[in-house]
Motif scaffolding. Structure first.
Motif, short mmCIF file in Angstrom:
data_model
loop_
_atom_site.label_atom_id
_atom_site.label_comp_id
_atom_site.label_asym_id
_atom_site.label_seq_id
_atom_site.Cartn_x
_atom_site.Cartn_y
_atom_site.Cartn_z
N LEU A 187 -18.63 16.97 -2.62
CA LEU A 187 -18.05 16.60 -3.91
C LEU A 187 -18.25 15.12 -4.19
CD1 LEU A 187 -16.39 17.43 -6.42
CD2 LEU A 187 -14.31 16.92 -5.09
N LEU A 188 -17.97 14.29 -3.20
CA LEU A 188 -18.12 12.85 -3.37
C LEU A 188 -19.58 12.48 -3.61
CD1 LEU A 188 -16.89 10.03 -3.39
CD2 LEU A 188 -17.02 10.01 -0.89
N GLU A 189 -20.49 13.14 -2.92
CA GLU A 189 -21.92 12.89 -3.13
C GLU A 189 -22.30 13.17 -4.58
OE1 GLU A 189 -26.09 14.07 -0.93
OE2 GLU A 189 -24.63 15.67 -1.26
N ASP A 190 -21.78 14.26 -5.13
CA ASP A 190 -22.06 14.61 -6.53
C ASP A 190 -21.60 13.49 -7.47
OD1 ASP A 190 -22.55 15.87 -8.94
OD2 ASP A 190 -21.46 17.69 -8.47
N TYR A 191 -20.39 12.99 -7.23
CA TYR A 191 -19.87 11.93 -8.10
C TYR A 191 -20.71 10.65 -7.97
CZ TYR A 191 -15.58 14.67 -8.88
OH TYR A 191 -14.67 15.63 -9.24
N ILE A 192 -21.11 10.31 -6.76
CA ILE A 192 -21.89 9.08 -6.57
C ILE A 192 -23.25 9.20 -7.24
CG2 ILE A 192 -23.12 7.68 -4.85
CD1 ILE A 192 -20.71 8.07 -2.99
N LEU A 193 -23.90 10.33 -7.07
CA LEU A 193 -25.25 10.49 -7.61
C LEU A 193 -25.27 10.74 -9.12
CD1 LEU A 193 -26.97 12.65 -4.84
CD2 LEU A 193 -27.09 10.17 -5.16
N GLY A 195 -22.19 10.77 -11.35
CA GLY A 195 -21.10 10.28 -12.17
C GLY A 195 -20.06 11.36 -12.45
N PRO A 196 -19.12 11.07 -13.35
CA PRO A 196 -18.03 12.02 -13.61
C PRO A 196 -18.54 13.33 -14.19
CG PRO A 196 -18.04 10.24 -15.23
CD PRO A 196 -19.02 9.86 -14.18
N ASN A 197 -17.94 14.42 -13.73
CA ASN A 197 -18.34 15.75 -14.19
C ASN A 197 -17.12 16.67 -14.08
OD1 ASN A 197 -19.36 18.29 -14.65
ND2 ASN A 197 -20.73 18.32 -12.89
N PRO A 198 -16.56 17.12 -15.20
CA PRO A 198 -15.37 17.96 -15.15
C PRO A 198 -15.60 19.30 -14.45
CG PRO A 198 -16.28 17.90 -17.38
CD PRO A 198 -17.01 16.86 -16.58
N ASP A 199 -16.86 19.66 -14.25
CA ASP A 199 -17.17 20.93 -13.59
C ASP A 199 -17.56 20.75 -12.12
OD1 ASP A 199 -16.80 22.43 -15.98
OD2 ASP A 199 -18.81 21.82 -16.65
N SER A 255 -8.23 11.31 -14.58
CA SER A 255 -8.86 10.88 -15.83
C SER A 255 -9.77 9.70 -15.52
CB SER A 255 -7.79 10.45 -16.84
OG SER A 255 -7.12 9.28 -16.37
N ASP A 256 -10.21 8.98 -16.54
CA ASP A 256 -11.03 7.80 -16.29
C ASP A 256 -10.19 6.56 -15.99
OD1 ASP A 256 -9.99 7.35 -18.79
OD2 ASP A 256 -11.91 7.11 -19.81
N PHE A 283 -12.33 9.05 -7.27
CA PHE A 283 -12.12 8.39 -8.56
C PHE A 283 -12.93 7.10 -8.66
CE2 PHE A 283 -7.95 10.82 -8.64
CZ PHE A 283 -8.37 11.70 -9.64
N GLY A 284 -13.05 6.38 -7.55
CA GLY A 284 -13.86 5.17 -7.57
C GLY A 284 -15.32 5.47 -7.81
N ALA A 285 -15.79 6.61 -7.28
CA ALA A 285 -17.17 7.00 -7.50
C ALA A 285 -17.40 7.44 -8.94
CB ALA A 285 -17.54 8.14 -6.55
N GLN A 286 -16.43 8.12 -9.52
CA GLN A 286 -16.59 8.59 -10.89
C GLN A 286 -16.69 7.43 -11.88
OE1 GLN A 286 -14.26 12.16 -12.18
NE2 GLN A 286 -13.42 12.08 -10.11
N GLY A 287 -15.85 6.43 -11.70
CA GLY A 287 -15.81 5.33 -12.64
C GLY A 287 -16.64 4.13 -12.26
#
Length: 318
Positions: A187-193, A195-199, A255-256, A283-287
């Protein structure tokens, strides 16, 4: 949208500052007592007086969960990549004889000083005895809480999951600990590569085994319920999958706004710090790093050092 570099640094720093923010109310299991404590302050993070019933540290300190991540971060930078022998040495330096963790905990609680997690006690004993397998048979959330630095360095590398497993087994030679650390790392890899994704959490259900998929789906089913109630339902202790589920529920309801999002997990009760490192990383990875509150970094005792190490780590990405 932020860059991969910013998101990777945000994942590292975000995890540590989230842990530090929640440390003053770590392991408060009675949620009524917790709510009474939090009600006395404008915000639940970085409460000046520690209320953990087991140990007491100055506000801004890291818990034993995040300190494991710190040992890993330090080792990755020093070794310019994953070196398990160096990682073991880093753990011994941070937790072993002569360290700040080398204190007597046999008296009244809370002790004045850090708490040594069970898996670390067994690791230190096994390492001292020069055993080939140093990990404890523990399914606690320690394994999930320290994946941030590893994923920040190796996100996108096909060897990431094997690196997660070998790293976890240094201190926790347990299949459940490995499985949920790997799920969290995906999951964290997805956010880092990306960005934010609600799915992203729903997407994760297609990347894990049947048991983990069922756990994630159970969390998705109660997404709209209050986080504190959900955390109590799944269980407030250190074990997984319960604490993994609580982290995922917090992430689903974020959220953001980094601070507002982390507060769900921070004030949920029980082993909040066990899940906060991972939650803060996500959250840090998303934003990205720019989404992190500067005052949280300043209030974290090792905040400036962690930021510098995170920057060095991410420079090593290929």
């Amino acid at each position: 949208m932020s860059s991969v570099t910013s998101r990777a640094i945000g994942a590292v720093v975000g995890g540590f500052i989230a842990d530090a923010a929640g440390l003053p109310i770590h392991w408060v299991y009675n949620q009524d007592d917790l709510n009474a404590i939090v009600a006395k302050h404008d915000k639940p993070e970085f409460i000046p007086e520690g209320h953990c019933p087991f140990y007491k540290l100055p506000t801004g300190s890291l818990s034993g969960f995040a300190d494991q991540g710190c040992a890993l971060l330090q080792s990755l930078v020093e070794s310019k990549g994953l070196d398990l022998d160096n990682y073991k040495s880093s753990l011994v330096t941070r937790f072993g004889p002569g360290s700040g963790y080398d204190i007597d905990r046999s008296g009244e609680k809370p002790v004045l000083g850090p708490w040594l997690n069970g898996s670390l006690k067994q690791f230190l004993a096994n390492h001292e005895e020069k055993k080939a397998k140093t990990g404890a048979d523990s399914a606690d959330v320690d394994s999930l809480s320290k994946v941030g630095p590893l994923v920040a360095l190796y996100a996108g590398d096909p060897k990431l999951m094997s690196y997660v497993e070998s790293t976890v087994r240094v201190t926790q030679d347990n299949d459940i600990a490995v499985k949920y650390a790997q799920a969290g790392a995906k999951l964290l890899e997805d956010y880092i590569l990306n960005g934010p994704n609600p799915d992203a959490v729903q997407k994760l259900t297609g990347q894990v085994d049947a048991d983990a998929k069922a756990e994630i789906e159970a969390v998705i089913a109660v997404k709209g319920e209050p986080h504190q109630e959900v955390a109590k339902k799944f269980g407030l202790g250190c074990g997984m999958p319960a604490n993994f589920n609580n982290a995922i529920h917090c992430i689903l309801n974020g959220s953001d706004d980094f601070a507002a999002s982390v507060r769900f997990g921070l004030a949920s009760g029980g082993d909040n710090c066990g899940r906060l490192s991972f939650v803060g990383s996500c959250f840090g990875a998303q934003g990205g790093f720019e989404s992190l509150p500067a005052d949280w970094i300043a209030k974290t005792t090792e905040g400036a050092k962690i930021k510098a190490l995170a920057e060095e780590l991410v420079k090593m990405r290929k």
